[in-house]
Design an enzyme around this catalytic site. Structure first.
Site, PDB file in Angstrom:
ATOM      1  N   SER A 211       1.046  -0.773  -0.078  1.00 51.16           N
ATOM      2  CA  SER A 211      -0.347   0.037  -0.020  1.00 51.16           C
ATOM      3  C   SER A 211       0.664   1.225   0.254  1.00 51.16           C
ATOM      4  CB  SER A 211      -1.251  -0.245   1.174  1.00 51.16           C
ATOM      5  OG  SER A 211      -1.439   1.111   1.040  1.00 51.16           O
TER       6      SER A 211
ATOM      7  N   TYR B   8      -2.535  -1.063  10.003  1.00 51.88           N
ATOM      8  CA  TYR B   8      -2.430  -1.166   8.946  1.00 51.88           C
ATOM      9  C   TYR B   8      -1.940  -0.629   8.519  1.00 51.88           C
ATOM     10  CZ  TYR B   8      -4.320  -1.333   4.422  1.00 51.88           C
ATOM     11  OH  TYR B   8      -4.415  -1.436   3.076  1.00 51.88           O
TER      12      TYR B   8
END
Length: 678
Positions: free
Chosen positions: A555, A568
């Site tokens: 990401s 996350y």
């Protein structure tokens, strides 16, 4: 509009082809003669409709038929230059075609056109080939069928065989068909029903004769130590050996594999006469064109250790290649095509099963089916006589036939990822699904791994048949489930080339709101999960010695610090560094490891649909339905990132164009300056 003759031919073909006792996949052909109005002259013209080259009877449709004018086809008899030049007649069939479209005429077209019967069936039933390959096949044919079925000595398929059968039909008006030595059967009738009934009569009569008169244990007694392992142990050993075997079978060019441990295979592998009979090879041309002249047989007992089996397989493979090259050199001449490859198409492992290989999963599976046919043929022939296949020189003539070479040259160019086997985690939705769909579209076999088995199987079914995609359950946080999923992938397609670590989830919370449970959950799924999947896959990739790709869907958050996202983003940073670490470690094995850093993918995302989208929208003060637009506006290109954009990047990383790229992270974020890599 389909006329009645064609409709009945297709229906008959589909019925015959649906039962594998009658013929093998893509084996044999059927035909019908009839009349149709010629649009040029307005007169009726007599035509032949016959299954074209490469088609399958069980799935035959009208487009799979070749349509020829019978007057022109029969006129070829007058210009036939003789046996030494009979291959020229195949090209002449093109000058007999009626209309446009349809399939290319096959080598067996002459058999159908020249035999004086309205309907003709040529089939490859196991029972018929058992008679055809028996040492005393001619006598057996007379004993079993009397004068209703005539013996035809082996002749290579072609124009002369068509002339031979036409003459036999003429000289034996009482006959309903013939046994073609070493090959199969041909039957005929004045109606479609009669032809089909005659075919089934020959097949069933042969079956009944073998059952009633065959001796027990035609393969000899069970060989001590070579019997089948229990199912669990057998499949575990198959999964452990499959990557090694696939790597060996791919020495010349990459292959896809198929595993078979059916009862008839295990019985053959556990018999005293395995080595003797396997060395004789198959006989029917359709069989050995797909299985090669003979299989490679592991000569160790069922309980041999994995390491001993791997070592011995390597030795046997080297010997097999030498033996195949010697076979080629014995019979090749200046006009022969170049040797196509010396690797085995069939590998037999006693106690475990059969591994078959081909350019794609269907070809590999069908090769295995053909070898099962060959086992059945050997059993039948040995039960009533002695198995005597056509000789090696004839096999070479067919395997390296100029017409076969031309047929291979007409095959479409393979897709970029043909022969590659991919496993994608979290692939039942969102980014993972888009990646799986793109990889399959580019020619890869795909394993859809997901926590939800039903959804995984549904996505696989959407993509295609089990020759293209399969769905498996995988909780990536569970070591045993990860190993099981990798094993399923290996048994489904023979090995593994490409792994995409995509499974993930996210909880949008601030530091103080984030619990230990939240932290552990996200790290277990993405950091630990990626580690477990990569470790299990690496064992396969290293054993195969074929290189490979591991791709992490990380990401932009792995390098970009955003609010309320500590668990996350931290685990994504962990994944990003796994890419670098594994690229450094696996490079010596030819395995590339790369990552992709998407921005928020809202549309089609399972993560965003599960509540993450609402929480991120709240953080940024926008409506949830506008979150994708919000993300787009903060990018340099002002574009929303979609699952397909990520899938495109995965394909690029795994394509030949980036064969020298490893340890790279590709941003797929439409340009987020704060996430630029430095």
């Amino acid at each position: 509009m389909t006329n009645e003759t064609v409709a009945s031919l297709i229906a008959r073909s589909n019925r015959l082809g649906a039962d594998k006792r009658n013929t093998n996949y893509a084996g044999g052909n059927t035909s019908a003669k009839g009349t149709e109005r010629d649009p040029v002259t307005g007169e009726d013209v007599e035509l032949l409709w016959v299954k074209g080259s490469g088609g399958d009877l069980g799935t035959l449709a009208e487009k799979g038929l070749a349509v020829l004018r019978l007057d022109r086809m029969r006129a070829l008899v007058d210009v036939y230059p003789g046996l030494d030049r009979e291959d020229e007649m195949v090209a002449a069939f093109d000058y007999c075609l009626h209309g446009k479209g349809g399939a290319a005429p096959s080598i067996d077209t002459a058999m159908h056109g020249l035999v004086d019967a309205a309907h003709v069936d040529h089939l490859h039933p196991d029972s018929g080939i058992a008679i055809a390959t028996a040492a005393d096949g001619e006598k057996l044919t007379a004993d079993i069928f009397g004068d209703k079925v005539v013996w035809v000595p082996w002749r290579r398929p072609g124009f002369q065989l068509g002339l031979d059968i036409a003459e036999i039909k003429k000289q034996n008006p009482q006959a309903i068909g013939c046994i073609l030595g070493g090959h199969g059967i041909t039957s005929w009738g004045e109606t479609a029903e009669e032809s089909e009934a005659n075919s089934l009569h020959i097949i069933r009569t042969a079956e009944e004769y073998i059952a009633a008169n065959g001796r027990e244990n035609p393969f000899g007694a069970a060989k001590a130590g070579f019997g089948a392992l229990g199912e669990g142990e057998r499949r575990a050993k198959a999964a452990a050996l499959a990557p090694v075997i696939r790597g060996l079978a791919s020495a010349d060019k990459p292959q896809v594999g198929h595993f078979t441990d059916s009862a008839e295979v295990l019985d053959f592998l556990g018999s005293e006469r395995l080595d003797e009979l396997a060395a004789l090879g198959t006989s029917c041309p359709d069989h050995f064109l797909r299985t090669k002249v003979k299989p490679m047989v592991l000569d160790l007992p069922a309980d041999a250790s994995i390491e001993d089996a791997k070592a011995r397989l390597g030795e046997l493979h080297a010997a097999y290649r030498e033996d195949y090259a010697a076979y080629y050199n014995r019979y090749a001449d200046g006009a022969s095509p170049a040797m196509r490859g010396a690797d085995p198409a069939i590998v037999l492992v006693p106690g475990v099963g059969m591994f078959s290989f081909g350019k794609d999963k269907q070809t590999a599976r069908v090769a295995g089916e053909f070898y099962v046919n060959a086992i059945n043929v050997m059993r039948g022939a040995e039960a009533i006589s002695t198995y005597a296949p056509i000789d090696e020189r004839e096999k070479f003539r067919i395997e390296y036939w100029a017409l076969e070479e031309a047929k291979l040259a007409r095959m479409p160019k393979p897709k970029p990822l043909a022969t590659r086997i991919a496993l994608v985690t979290g692939a039942a939705s969102g980014i993972g699904k888009a990646i799986a769909e793109r990889l399959a579209a580019e020619g890869a076999c795909v394993v859809i791994a997901d926590l939800d088995l039903e959804k995984a199987q549904a996505v696989a079914a959407e993509i295609g048949s089990t020759d293209v995609a399969v769905g498996v359950r995988a909780d990536v946080t569970n070591e045993d489930e990860v190993e099981a999923a990798i094993n399923e992938a290996v048994l489904a397609f023979g090995g593994l080339d490409l792994v995409v670590n995509n499974a993930g989830l996210s909880l949008s919370k601030s530091l103080l709101e984030t619990t230990v449970k939240d932290w552990d959950l996200q790290h277990n799924v993405m950091a630990k999960g990626s580690f477990l999947v990569s470790r299990a896959a690496a064992r396969v990739l290293i054993d195969q010695e074929m290189g490979g790709d591991v791709v992490y869907i990380s990401s932009k958050n792995s390098v970009f610090a955003g609010p309320n996202n500590i668990a996350y983003s931290a685990t994504k940073a962990d994944q990003a560094h796994q890419v670098r670490l594994l690229a450094a470690e696996l490079g010596e094995h030819g395995v590339k490891v790369n990552g992709i850093n998407p921005d928020g993918v809202v549309r089609g995302s399972g993560i965003f649909a599960g509540g993450w989208g609402a929480k991120r929208a709240a953080v940024y003060g926008v409506e949830e339905e506008d979150l994708g637009k919000f993300y787009a506006q903060r990018t340099l290109l002002k574009r929303e990132v979609l699952p397909e954009n990520v899938a495109n990047a995965v394909f690029a990383l795994c394509s030949a164009d980036l064969s020298h790229t490893t340890g790279l992270h590709i941003p797929v974020d439409a340009g987020v300056a704060a996430a630029f890599l430095r």
